[in-house]
Write a protein that holds these residues in place. Structure first.
Motif, short mmCIF file in Angstrom:
data_model
loop_
_atom_site.label_atom_id
_atom_site.label_comp_id
_atom_site.label_asym_id
_atom_site.label_seq_id
_atom_site.Cartn_x
_atom_site.Cartn_y
_atom_site.Cartn_z
N SER A 1 11.82 56.55 -11.25
CA SER A 1 12.70 55.47 -10.79
C SER A 1 13.45 55.93 -9.54
CB SER A 1 13.70 55.07 -11.87
OG SER A 1 13.03 54.54 -13.00
N VAL B 1 18.91 50.90 -9.12
CA VAL B 1 17.73 51.55 -9.71
C VAL B 1 16.52 50.64 -9.56
CG1 VAL B 1 16.75 52.59 -11.79
CG2 VAL B 1 19.22 52.70 -11.38
N TYR B 2 15.40 51.24 -9.16
CA TYR B 2 14.14 50.49 -9.07
C TYR B 2 13.05 51.32 -9.77
CZ TYR B 2 11.07 46.91 -7.13
OH TYR B 2 10.22 45.86 -6.98
N PRO B 3 12.65 50.94 -10.99
CA PRO B 3 11.63 51.71 -11.72
C PRO B 3 10.22 51.38 -11.25
CG PRO B 3 12.38 49.86 -13.05
CD PRO B 3 13.20 49.83 -11.79
#
Length: 353
Positions: free
Chosen positions: A97, A108-110
């Motif tokens: 992430s 947050v960018y998973p």
């Protein structure tokens, strides 16, 4: 009596002055409150805009990583990302992430595939590099850029040596001087791939043109590939090189006539003046990434690949590849096109008219 009237007049004037001061003070206070509230609202709007800019930058990073991952091992891309004021600390990668902090908020960018590296998050513009290793993607700072990102040569085979040339532009992206070293690899031992310079130093923001020379040996026919790797102290950039050398015909000779003898048997013992025309199959694949390499296979109904297949072919600038194939006989055939995780097949039948 007259003195009393004078005193009353003075009292009225004094009272009016006090009322004016009170009114003025109230007006100023109200104005300051309005200005404060408006300023707070502007700050909130400005902060929200910067937050959205940060989210957009993180999404651009995630999208670029996803794109090179889907393209497969060796895919590479450089993306320019702009972070606004308010971004602090270093962008980090945890559990696949992307994490970026904006004024205390963790964005947050998973992703659903392994990623590694680091992300520069100081306010301003950054060139970020993405490299696919097949099952994972590496993310980092681009210390320099190279354009174009790949080179494709196409020529007709010749009885004498040919020298094909192209120019690469290397630009320093660091705030200091950058020492660049270059090396080449090439798949055809009969031809040589070389550069005008293999080692050079770039000053801040300096660009340099490097000439690429491909010496093609006489009578070379086929598709070949290699690469040029540019390397600095903490960064590398690989430029794929492709050569498609075809037997185009049209070679000059001193022959004034050509005698063609035809036979109707494979032993060439029974002369004939008539014969059946061969049948051709046009194979066209579309919808691929422009200038990408795909694996093309052609199998008969028994699952056996036809002579010359499978082979690596390159799509054009529109993502299209086309060729003509002469069947070995009447049968059912299947064309299989494969690129990274994408696989497409199509079956057809060659039968007498």
């Amino acid at each position: 009596m007259k003195n009393k009237e004078i005193f009353k007049e003075k009292d009225r004037k004094g009272q009016g002055g006090v009322e004016y001061v009170v009114l003025f003070t109230f007006t100023v206070a109200f104005f300051l409150i309005v200005v404060y509230v408006a300023n707070e609202q502007l700050n909130i709007i400005n902060k929200q805009q910067k937050l959205e800019q940060t989210k957009l930058a993180v999404k651009e990073i995630a999208d670029a990583a996803t794109q090179v991952y889907q393209q497969g091992a060796g895919a590479r891309k450089i993306v320019n990302v702009v972070f606004p004021e308010g971004v602090s600390g270093d962008g980090i990668i945890i559990n696949n992430s992307i994490h970026v902090i904006f004024e205390g908020t963790d964005i947050v960018y998973p992703l659903n595939f392994p990623i590694s590296g680091s992300i520069p998050t100081s306010p301003g513009s950054h060139d970020i590099s993405f490299v696919s290793y097949g099952s994972s993607v590496s993310i980092g700072v681009a210390e320099f850029s190279v354009s174009p990102s790949s080179i494709s040569f196409s020529t007709c085979s010749n009885s004498s040596e040919q020298i094909l040339t192209q120019t690469l532009t290397v630009e320093n992206k660091m705030n200091t001087t950058n020492q660049i070293n270059a090396s080449v690899t090439w798949s055809n031992p009969g031809s040589t791939l070389s550069l005008s310079e293999n080692n050079f130093t770039l000053n801040v923001s300096e660009t340099k043109n490097v000439n690429v020379y491909l010496n093609v040996s006489p009578n070379t026919v086929g598709q070949f590939n290699g690469n040029i790797e540019f390397l600095s102290s903490g960064y590398s950039f690989i430029v794929p090189i492709y050569l498609n050398s075809q037997a185009c015909g049209g070679i000059s000779s001193n022959v004034s006539y050509i005698l063609v003898e035809t036979y109707n048997d494979s032993a060439y013992t029974i002369p004939t003046s008539s014969y059946s025309m061969s049948f051709l199959v046009n194979i066209t694949t579309t919808g691929w990434l422009p200038n990408s390499n795909i694996t093309l296979d052609l199998k008969d109904q028994g699952g056996t690949s036809m002579p010359g297949y499978p082979k690596l072919v390159q799509t054009d600038g529109s993502g299209v590849y086309s060729e003509t194939w002469v069947p070995n006989g009447y049968s059912n055939y299947t064309v299989i096109a494969n690129y990274s995780i994408y696989n497409v097949n199509y079956s057809f039948t060659v039968e007498p008219c």
